[in-house]
Write a protein that holds these residues in place. Structure first.
Motif, PDB file in Angstrom:
ATOM      1  N   ILE A 102       0.802  -1.236   0.000  1.00 60.29           N
ATOM      2  CA  ILE A 102       0.000   0.000   0.000  1.00 60.29           C
ATOM      3  C   ILE A 102       0.827   1.274   0.000  1.00 60.29           C
ATOM      4  O   ILE A 102       0.286   2.360   0.146  1.00 60.29           O
ATOM      5  CB  ILE A 102      -0.990   0.024   1.181  1.00 60.29           C
ATOM      6  CG1 ILE A 102      -0.266   0.228   2.523  1.00 60.29           C
ATOM      7  CG2 ILE A 102      -1.836  -1.245   1.207  1.00 60.29           C
ATOM      8  CD1 ILE A 102      -1.217   0.591   3.664  1.00 60.29           C
ATOM      9  N   GLN A 103       2.124   1.175  -0.166  1.00 60.71           N
ATOM     10  CA  GLN A 103       2.990   2.362  -0.153  1.00 60.71           C
ATOM     11  C   GLN A 103       4.020   2.236  -1.254  1.00 60.71           C
ATOM     12  O   GLN A 103       4.463   1.145  -1.570  1.00 60.71           O
ATOM     13  CB  GLN A 103       3.702   2.474   1.207  1.00 60.71           C
ATOM     14  CG  GLN A 103       4.761   3.548   1.312  1.00 60.71           C
ATOM     15  CD  GLN A 103       6.084   3.150   0.677  1.00 60.71           C
ATOM     16  OE1 GLN A 103       6.417   1.991   0.599  1.00 60.71           O
ATOM     17  NE2 GLN A 103       6.814   4.141   0.177  1.00 60.71           N
ATOM     18  N   GLU A 111      -3.594   8.783  -2.012  1.00 55.24           N
ATOM     19  CA  GLU A 111      -4.758   8.156  -1.375  1.00 55.24           C
ATOM     20  C   GLU A 111      -4.641   8.073   0.144  1.00 55.24           C
ATOM     21  O   GLU A 111      -5.635   7.902   0.839  1.00 55.24           O
ATOM     22  CB  GLU A 111      -5.004   6.762  -1.964  1.00 55.24           C
ATOM     23  CG  GLU A 111      -5.417   6.835  -3.426  1.00 55.24           C
ATOM     24  CD  GLU A 111      -5.978   5.530  -3.972  1.00 55.24           C
ATOM     25  OE1 GLU A 111      -5.869   4.491  -3.294  1.00 55.24           O
ATOM     26  OE2 GLU A 111      -6.531   5.567  -5.091  1.00 55.24           O
ATOM     27  N   ALA A 112      -3.399   8.189   0.642  1.00 59.29           N
ATOM     28  CA  ALA A 112      -3.215   8.105   2.095  1.00 59.29           C
ATOM     29  C   ALA A 112      -3.216   9.480   2.752  1.00 59.29           C
ATOM     30  O   ALA A 112      -3.760   9.636   3.846  1.00 59.29           O
ATOM     31  CB  ALA A 112      -1.914   7.381   2.422  1.00 59.29           C
ATOM     32  N   THR A 113      -2.618  10.478   2.096  1.00 62.40           N
ATOM     33  CA  THR A 113      -2.413  11.749   2.796  1.00 62.40           C
ATOM     34  C   THR A 113      -2.941  12.983   2.074  1.00 62.40           C
ATOM     35  O   THR A 113      -3.328  13.943   2.718  1.00 62.40           O
ATOM     36  CB  THR A 113      -0.905  11.972   3.081  1.00 62.40           C
ATOM     37  OG1 THR A 113      -0.207  12.047   1.847  1.00 62.40           O
ATOM     38  CG2 THR A 113      -0.314  10.843   3.895  1.00 62.40           C
ATOM     39  N   ILE A 114      -2.932  13.000   0.761  1.00 60.07           N
ATOM     40  CA  ILE A 114      -3.303  14.213   0.029  1.00 60.07           C
ATOM     41  C   ILE A 114      -4.819  14.325  -0.105  1.00 60.07           C
ATOM     42  O   ILE A 114      -5.422  15.355   0.196  1.00 60.07           O
ATOM     43  CB  ILE A 114      -2.650  14.243  -1.368  1.00 60.07           C
ATOM     44  CG1 ILE A 114      -1.125  14.092  -1.242  1.00 60.07           C
ATOM     45  CG2 ILE A 114      -3.020  15.532  -2.111  1.00 60.07           C
ATOM     46  CD1 ILE A 114      -0.438  15.124  -0.388  1.00 60.07           C
ATOM     47  N   SER A 115      -5.418  13.240  -0.556  1.00 56.68           N
ATOM     48  CA  SER A 115      -6.872  13.197  -0.685  1.00 56.68           C
ATOM     49  C   SER A 115      -7.311  11.820  -0.182  1.00 56.68           C
ATOM     50  O   SER A 115      -7.587  10.918  -0.966  1.00 56.68           O
ATOM     51  CB  SER A 115      -7.258  13.395  -2.156  1.00 56.68           C
ATOM     52  OG  SER A 115      -8.652  13.303  -2.304  1.00 56.68           O
ATOM     53  N   LEU A 123      -8.653   1.040  -1.363  1.00 56.48           N
ATOM     54  CA  LEU A 123      -7.427   1.603  -1.924  1.00 56.48           C
ATOM     55  C   LEU A 123      -7.298   1.096  -3.356  1.00 56.48           C
ATOM     56  O   LEU A 123      -7.642  -0.051  -3.648  1.00 56.48           O
ATOM     57  CB  LEU A 123      -6.213   1.085  -1.157  1.00 56.48           C
ATOM     58  CG  LEU A 123      -5.706   1.805   0.069  1.00 56.48           C
ATOM     59  CD1 LEU A 123      -4.398   1.159   0.486  1.00 56.48           C
ATOM     60  CD2 LEU A 123      -5.506   3.284  -0.178  1.00 56.48           C
ATOM     61  N   SER A 124      -6.766   1.928  -4.233  1.00 50.51           N
ATOM     62  CA  SER A 124      -6.638   1.506  -5.632  1.00 50.51           C
ATOM     63  C   SER A 124      -5.818   0.226  -5.784  1.00 50.51           C
ATOM     64  O   SER A 124      -6.098  -0.598  -6.650  1.00 50.51           O
ATOM     65  CB  SER A 124      -6.002   2.617  -6.460  1.00 50.51           C
ATOM     66  OG  SER A 124      -6.928   3.681  -6.621  1.00 50.51           O
ATOM     67  N   ASN A 145       3.367   2.496   7.358  1.00 49.45           N
ATOM     68  CA  ASN A 145       3.929   3.824   7.104  1.00 49.45           C
ATOM     69  C   ASN A 145       2.946   4.972   7.286  1.00 49.45           C
ATOM     70  O   ASN A 145       3.363   6.119   7.470  1.00 49.45           O
ATOM     71  CB  ASN A 145       4.484   3.922   5.685  1.00 49.45           C
ATOM     72  CG  ASN A 145       5.817   3.221   5.498  1.00 49.45           C
ATOM     73  OD1 ASN A 145       6.271   3.055   4.388  1.00 49.45           O
ATOM     74  ND2 ASN A 145       6.462   2.784   6.571  1.00 49.45           N
ATOM     75  N   TYR A 146       1.668   4.694   7.163  1.00 52.84           N
ATOM     76  CA  TYR A 146       0.696   5.776   7.272  1.00 52.84           C
ATOM     77  C   TYR A 146      -0.066   5.732   8.599  1.00 52.84           C
ATOM     78  O   TYR A 146      -1.076   6.422   8.763  1.00 52.84           O
ATOM     79  CB  TYR A 146      -0.283   5.715   6.102  1.00 52.84           C
ATOM     80  CG  TYR A 146       0.368   5.854   4.726  1.00 52.84           C
ATOM     81  CD1 TYR A 146       0.985   7.045   4.356  1.00 52.84           C
ATOM     82  CD2 TYR A 146       0.362   4.803   3.826  1.00 52.84           C
ATOM     83  CE1 TYR A 146       1.581   7.183   3.109  1.00 52.84           C
ATOM     84  CE2 TYR A 146       0.951   4.926   2.567  1.00 52.84           C
ATOM     85  CZ  TYR A 146       1.555   6.119   2.217  1.00 52.84           C
ATOM     86  OH  TYR A 146       2.138   6.249   0.975  1.00 52.84           O
ATOM     87  N   GLY A 147       0.414   4.912   9.512  1.00 55.21           N
ATOM     88  CA  GLY A 147      -0.194   4.863  10.834  1.00 55.21           C
ATOM     89  C   GLY A 147      -1.282   3.810  10.960  1.00 55.21           C
ATOM     90  O   GLY A 147      -1.779   3.275   9.966  1.00 55.21           O
TER      91      GLY A 147
END
Ligand code: MN
Ligand code: MG
Length: 685
Positions: A102-103, A111-115, A123-124, A145-147
């Protein structure tokens, strides 16, 4: 995909708990007059093909979001074609993903932080994987990585851990995750289920040669790298804890067997390392393979390939059989990264009348690549699957718009093509951004360190490992987000460490492993660059700190004339160095303090975002201000023969523009087949 089976009398007992007595009666009725009691089929054989993707890193498309161009050499849309082909070839397949899914691309960050993707949407990456239908998967280190709240959302909910709403129900991954060695500190239970049991029906060949359908229970258990506790400390500390893969397997594999798993497939988000076992080791595959009851092992994390005797470097540790595709006798695969390969383990199974037994010696594993050479020697690529790209097209275009957003401009070509020989052109701005960010934070929040100089190191992350196009290379003109991501490849976060002058020398000595030892007397050609990765070639880029690298000396004795503010370095003087989470926590091979103990601040911000922010604040980027500060040069040495290195094709003008007058172009094609030219460097100049 295998279909669930409920129609095998010998196996009904296993289903009673799930279906209850009434359902059992219905099943028995549905099975009608069959007198097949399973044991009649003793001696039946089947092949179960376990198909692996690993380290996809959100590369759904064969698309480079930094270059804004197609790159056919990777992308799940092509792996998907290999999956479909394997499903045609094998009657029985199981498709598993080994994590780090996913990263890794701008689309992932988008998709994780901007929008942020809404709870109701997949997730795409998962959406694309859904087109193929995965049977099971595990989590890699980058899933964290995104929590944890984000991970909880994209997995569909259920992470019972501090700070997370476990009851939140979201779209989810679309396939079951298994992870046995990460626990919730709140519940002391595995963060996600440690294993899953897949009940399927195999198409088998009876002893009489006729086709027969027989049920199977496949246990899938997953393991990830304990390093997550360092790398994503700010998200995970106090919330989860890890266990060694061997300890977790020793606990849960017998459980899986007791629950009737005929076959146990281990998904290890890790690879192979010949070191003695420790519960925190990053790549424990050699040890995990020895845990009783594991029939097949799917590996990853190292972005390498197994089995592949021709790979450079190929795995050669004791117990590794690149021909049979086994690790200590256990069939195993590691399918590269970014969808470049599909791992295929063909498990040879025999039905003993009541259960399946794996014939390990008759099993085998292989890799199938999306890229190969045809008879004429040209590179050919597997065609993309028609269904995958269109599934994510809207998000793909949105990510492209995001990365094209202009944030500044540069008056010079910022590249790492000659970073190995002294061009700071793509590295200085990273160091400037990191230095400014850490210095500002110390001033505001860490007054106890306010008297210490703050310096920064970074490295040429893209330095040709994958070929002539694998360099940071930002053209003159507008700077957009995609350029900043090219300047800082990895989704690292900024860390600050406190070291002294002696540590700095040792740190640089370790980084100087980037070079082979050059014998000045040798008249034949010598290659300058070693196998030590470019992303570990840490360097300073400031007039304040100066040093020479003497490549005629052995490793450990190469840093000469190290000076701070024009005076020889005082080994006791203390400094704060801005770096990244990886170096600060797992850089013990550089200096001891890079085991995390030297960290004075683990910032929450990505180095890449810090660079983007710096450019936003200093939008007019120039060679004079941001690309000409050389902290180091090679110590002068006269060599009897040529000293050579490879870099991007026909790029001498880049070296010249950087003032590297000692570099020459020797051959437009260096013969390595990677789209690189051969250059010479005159160390006497
Ligand atoms: Mn990875
Ligand atoms: Mg990994």
């Amino acid at each position: 995909m295998l279909e669930p089976s409920f129609c095998q009398p010998t196996r009904i007992s296993r289903s009673v708990a799930r279906f209850g007595a009434l359902a059992l009666a219905a099943i028995l009725a549905a099975c009608g007059g069959s007198d097949d009691d399973g044991s009649a089929n003793a001696g039946a054989t089947a092949t179960l093909a376990v198909l692996e993707t690993t380290d996809l890193h959100f590369n759904v498309r064969s698309y480079d979001y930094f270059k804004l161009a197609e790159d056919k050499s990777y992308g799940f849309e092509r792996t998907a074609t290999l999956v479909r082909a394997a499903r045609k070839e094998f009657a029985n397949t199981l498709l598993v993903d080994n994590g780090d899914s996913i990263q890794g691309t701008a689309l992932a960050d988008y998709e994780a932080t901007i929008s942020p993707i809404p709870c109701t949407q997949q997730l795409s990456m998962y959406k694309a994987m859904g087109a193929l239908g995965f049977d099971a998967g595990t989590l890699g280190n980058h899933e964290f990585n995104y929590g944890l709240p984000f991970l909880n959302q994209v997995l569909g909910g259920g992470l019972d851990v501090e700070g997370v709403d476990a009851t939140k129900k979201c779209a989810g991954a679309g396939y079951p995750m298994a992870l046995a060695n990460v626990y919730s500190s709140k519940t002391k239970k595995p963060l996600v289920q440690p294993y899953t049991i897949l009940e399927r029906t195999l198409t088998a060949k009876g002893a009489d040669g006729k086709e027969v359908k027989l049920p199977i229970k496949v246990g899938v258990i997953g393991f990830t790298t304990p390093g997550i506790m360092n790398w994503d400390k700010r998200y995970l500390e106090g919330k989860v804890y890890t266990e060694g893969a061997v300890e977790a397997a020793t606990k849960y594999v017998p459980e899986l067997r007791a629950k009737g798993a005929d076959v146990v497939v281990a998904l290890l988000h890790g690879g192979l390392d010949s070191a003695a076992y420790s519960p925190t080791m990053e790549n424990p595959g050699l040890h995990l393979s020895k845990v009783a009851g594991i029939d097949a092992m799917v590996m990853g994390h190292q972005h390498s390939v197994f089995p592949d005797a021709a790979a450079t470097p190929a795995y050669r540790q004791a117990g590794v059989d690149n021909k049979a595709g086994t690790i200590n006798g256990v069939p195993a695969v590691m399918a590269s990264s970014w969808g470049k390969s599909l791992g295929v383990i063909q498990l040879a199974l025999q039905w003993d009348g009541s259960k399946w037994v794996v014939n390990k010696t008759a099993s085998k594993s292989e890799l199938r690549n999306t890229q190969s050479k045809n008879a004429a020697g040209a590179t050919v690529y597997v065609e993309p699957d028609a269904a995958v790209a269109q599934l994510i097209e809207t998000q793909h275009q949105a990510a492209i718009q995001y990365v094209k957003t202009p944030i500044g401009s540069t008056d010079f070509r910022m590249s790492t093509l000659f970073a190995d020989v002294g061009d700071p052109g793509a590295i200085q701005i990273v160091n400037q951004a990191q230095q400014a960010y850490v210095a500002a934070y110390i001033k505001a929040s860490l007054p106890q360190y306010a008297a210490l100089p703050v310096l920064s190191v970074s490295a040429p992350f893209k330095s040709g490992f994958q070929g002539g196009a694998d360099y940071t290379d930002v053209a003159v003109g507008p700077l957009a987000i995609n350029n900043a991501a090219d300047l800082y490849l990895y989704p690292n976060t900024v860390y600050a460490v406190k070291v002294n002058g002696g540590d700095i020398k040792n740190w640089l000595e370790a980084a100087a492993k980037r070079f082979n030892q050059i014998d000045p007397a040798k008249t034949t050609e010598q290659s300058l660059i070693s196998t030590f990765p470019g992303y570990n070639f840490d360097m300073f880029t400031t007039p304040d700190l100066q040093y020479e690298i003497d490549v005629t000396q052995p490793v450990g004795s190469r840093i000469k004339n190290l000076a701070y503010l024009g005076k020889p370095m005082d080994v006791a003087q203390e400094f704060v160095i801005a770096t990244n989470n990886y170096r600060a926590t797992s850089g013990k091979s550089f200096i001891d303090k890079l085991d995390g103990s030297g960290t004075i601040w683990a910032s929450p911000d990505a180095n890449r975002d810090v660079v983007i922010d710096y450019i936003r604040k200093n939008p007019t980027v120039t060679r004079a201000t941001n690309g000409a500060a050389k902290s180091w040069r090679f110590a002068k040495a006269t060599t009897a023969g040529p000293v050579v290195f490879s870099s991007g094709a026909n790029a001498l003008s880049v070296a010249q523009a950087a003032g590297l007058t000692n570099v020459s172009l020797l051959a437009a094609d260096d013969g390595l087949g990677k789209g690189t030219s051969k250059y010479g460097i005159d160390l006497s100049k």
